[in-house]
Design a protein around this motif. Structure first.
Motif, short mmCIF file in Angstrom:
data_model
loop_
_atom_site.label_atom_id
_atom_site.label_comp_id
_atom_site.label_asym_id
_atom_site.label_seq_id
_atom_site.Cartn_x
_atom_site.Cartn_y
_atom_site.Cartn_z
N VAL A 51 11.53 2.64 3.09
CA VAL A 51 10.03 3.03 3.17
C VAL A 51 9.94 4.61 2.88
O VAL A 51 8.91 4.73 2.10
CB VAL A 51 9.80 2.49 4.57
CG1 VAL A 51 8.41 2.89 4.87
CG2 VAL A 51 9.81 1.12 5.20
N THR A 87 -3.03 1.88 -4.15
CA THR A 87 -2.66 0.97 -3.38
C THR A 87 -3.95 0.30 -3.00
O THR A 87 -4.26 -0.78 -3.25
CB THR A 87 -1.50 1.25 -2.59
OG1 THR A 87 -0.04 1.88 -3.21
CG2 THR A 87 -1.26 0.20 -2.41
N SER A 130 2.38 2.42 -7.88
CA SER A 130 1.66 1.67 -6.29
C SER A 130 -0.06 0.50 -6.66
O SER A 130 0.39 0.04 -5.33
CB SER A 130 0.28 2.93 -6.62
OG SER A 130 0.24 4.52 -6.83
N GLU A 185 10.04 -4.05 -0.12
CA GLU A 185 8.91 -3.57 -1.07
C GLU A 185 9.37 -3.23 -1.61
O GLU A 185 9.07 -2.89 -3.14
CB GLU A 185 8.39 -2.70 0.40
CG GLU A 185 7.41 -3.20 1.46
CD GLU A 185 8.00 -4.07 2.40
OE1 GLU A 185 6.96 -4.39 2.64
OE2 GLU A 185 8.93 -3.60 2.32
N LEU A 224 -1.06 6.34 -1.92
CA LEU A 224 -1.81 5.20 -0.96
C LEU A 224 -3.19 4.41 -1.92
O LEU A 224 -3.58 3.59 -1.00
CB LEU A 224 -1.45 5.52 0.17
CG LEU A 224 0.18 5.11 0.78
CD1 LEU A 224 -0.07 5.86 2.77
CD2 LEU A 224 0.34 4.09 0.66
N LEU A 240 6.91 5.28 0.42
CA LEU A 240 6.40 5.83 0.63
C LEU A 240 5.49 7.84 -0.45
O LEU A 240 5.02 8.02 -0.38
CB LEU A 240 6.22 6.93 1.77
CG LEU A 240 5.56 5.41 2.64
CD1 LEU A 240 5.30 6.33 4.19
CD2 LEU A 240 4.70 5.14 2.87
N ASN A 241 7.35 7.95 -0.61
CA ASN A 241 6.91 9.09 -2.38
C ASN A 241 6.71 8.98 -3.23
O ASN A 241 6.35 9.95 -3.24
CB ASN A 241 8.53 9.74 -1.74
CG ASN A 241 8.62 10.69 -2.45
OD1 ASN A 241 8.31 11.97 -1.46
ND2 ASN A 241 9.61 11.91 -3.24
#
Length: 333
Positions: free
Chosen positions: A22, A34, A286, A271, A31, A26-27
């Motif tokens: 995760v 996305t 993304s 993911e 977002l 995220l890095n």
């Protein structure tokens, strides 16, 4: 405290893998990008994929009921499938597999030991088919030569695996004796594994019943074909240039992401698997994450509706069934 530490040894590695992935995701993603990809998606394709998700779940009920020789009603089988996926999404240690055998045994005249082997056989074939799908897609993704030969090789490996299982099914006593001989110097392993091996061998009896095996093979292949088209539609909703190979590659990666130790529901691993696979094809992590989030939403939504309905009508709760399963496992150990 001792029990907690013992349990921690089982769930902590998966939790670490999930949380680490995760953090990496995220890095690696933006977002806001996305979110823009989700808003700009082709919702007609997503609606079609949603319908296929429902059909996939219905066919999965037929797959399992075929292995059970149609003894339970379709309703009981279908609802228990949903309950099993719901448990896998929220309970640790993939208790959904044991859980659906436990729940179906309470709804029918079938015993737990009769039901569990059918789930083992189902999972073996899922692994074989998902491996074939992933490896088949890889050469096309890598634009490598010799893909036809690789396809033949994969088909040969799958055929050998099925033949090996058939031989074992026809020679169960020999297989059990071989297991006992190989584990004779490891009494603990023999004690833990003998029951599982006996259950697996009982489940493999499907190989000795020609018409039953052909029906099972037909339905599980239909089930996976639906999943391939579903994934292709979801991916194409975000990547218009996507082809069937993208769906094969994404589905194969997702299947193995689900198999990696993780938090319940394959948090992070799903993911990472889907996002990583699609990033290789598109170089757009993304948007790839947006695809993975939709896959997760569909997994939770449709199986969750069936599972929650089943628990509600049967007077069960997730916490309650979790405690029952823990007590059941202790009683059986």
């Amino acid at each position: 405290m001792k029990t907690f530490l013992q349990n921690a040894k089982r769930w902590l590695p998966g939790a670490i893998i999930s949380l680490a992935l995760v953090a990496v995701i995220l890095n690696a993603v933006d977002l806001p990008s996305t979110w823009r990809a989700i808003r700009a998606a082709n919702y007609t394709l997503l609606l079609a994929a949603a319908i296929l998700s429902v059909i996939w779940l219905m066919v999965r009920g037929i797959v399992w009921r075929t292995l059970l020789k149609n003894r339970p009603s379709y309703r009981d089988t279908f609802i228990t499938v949903g309950e099993g996926y719901l448990m896998n999404n929220f309970l640790p240690f993939r208790l959904g597999e044991i859980g659906r055998a436990f729940l179906l045994s309470r709804k029918t005249e079938l015993s737990f030991t009769e039901i569990l082997p059918t789930i083992v056989v189902e999972r073996i074939f899922d692994l074989i088919i998902s491996a074939a799908i992933l490896i088949t897609a890889v050469p096309y993704v890598a634009e490598a030569e010799g893909t036809e030969q690789i396809g033949y090789l994969i088909g040969g490996v799958v055929l050998i695996a099925i033949v090996a299982l058939y031989i074992i099914a026809r020679n169960q006593k020999w297989a059990l004796n071989l297991f006992n001989k190989l584990t004779a110097r490891i009494p603990k392993l023999q004690g833990l594994g003998s029951g599982l091996v006996e259950s697996l061998l009982a489940g493999l009896s499907v190989f000795t019943e020609g018409w039953l095996f052909l029906r099972f093979l037909f339905w599980i292949l239909i089930n996976w074909a639906i999943a391939i088209f579903q994934y292709t539609l979801i991916i194409a909703a975000f990547f218009p240039q996507a082809t069937l190979i993208w769906g094969l590659f994404g589905l194969g990666a997702a299947a193995f992401g689900n198999a990696i130790p993780s938090l319940p529901g394959a948090i992070g691993t799903l993911e990472a698997a889907i996002g990583g696979a699609l990033n290789l094809l598109s170089n757009d992590m993304s948007t790839a994450l947006a695809v993975a989030l939709v896959v997760r939403l569909y997994n939770y939504a449709f199986t969750g509706i069936v599972g929650v309905y089943g628990f509600t009508t049967e007077g069960e709760t997730l916490s309650g069934i979790y405690q029952q399963l823990k007590d059941f496992r202790k009683g059986g150990s």
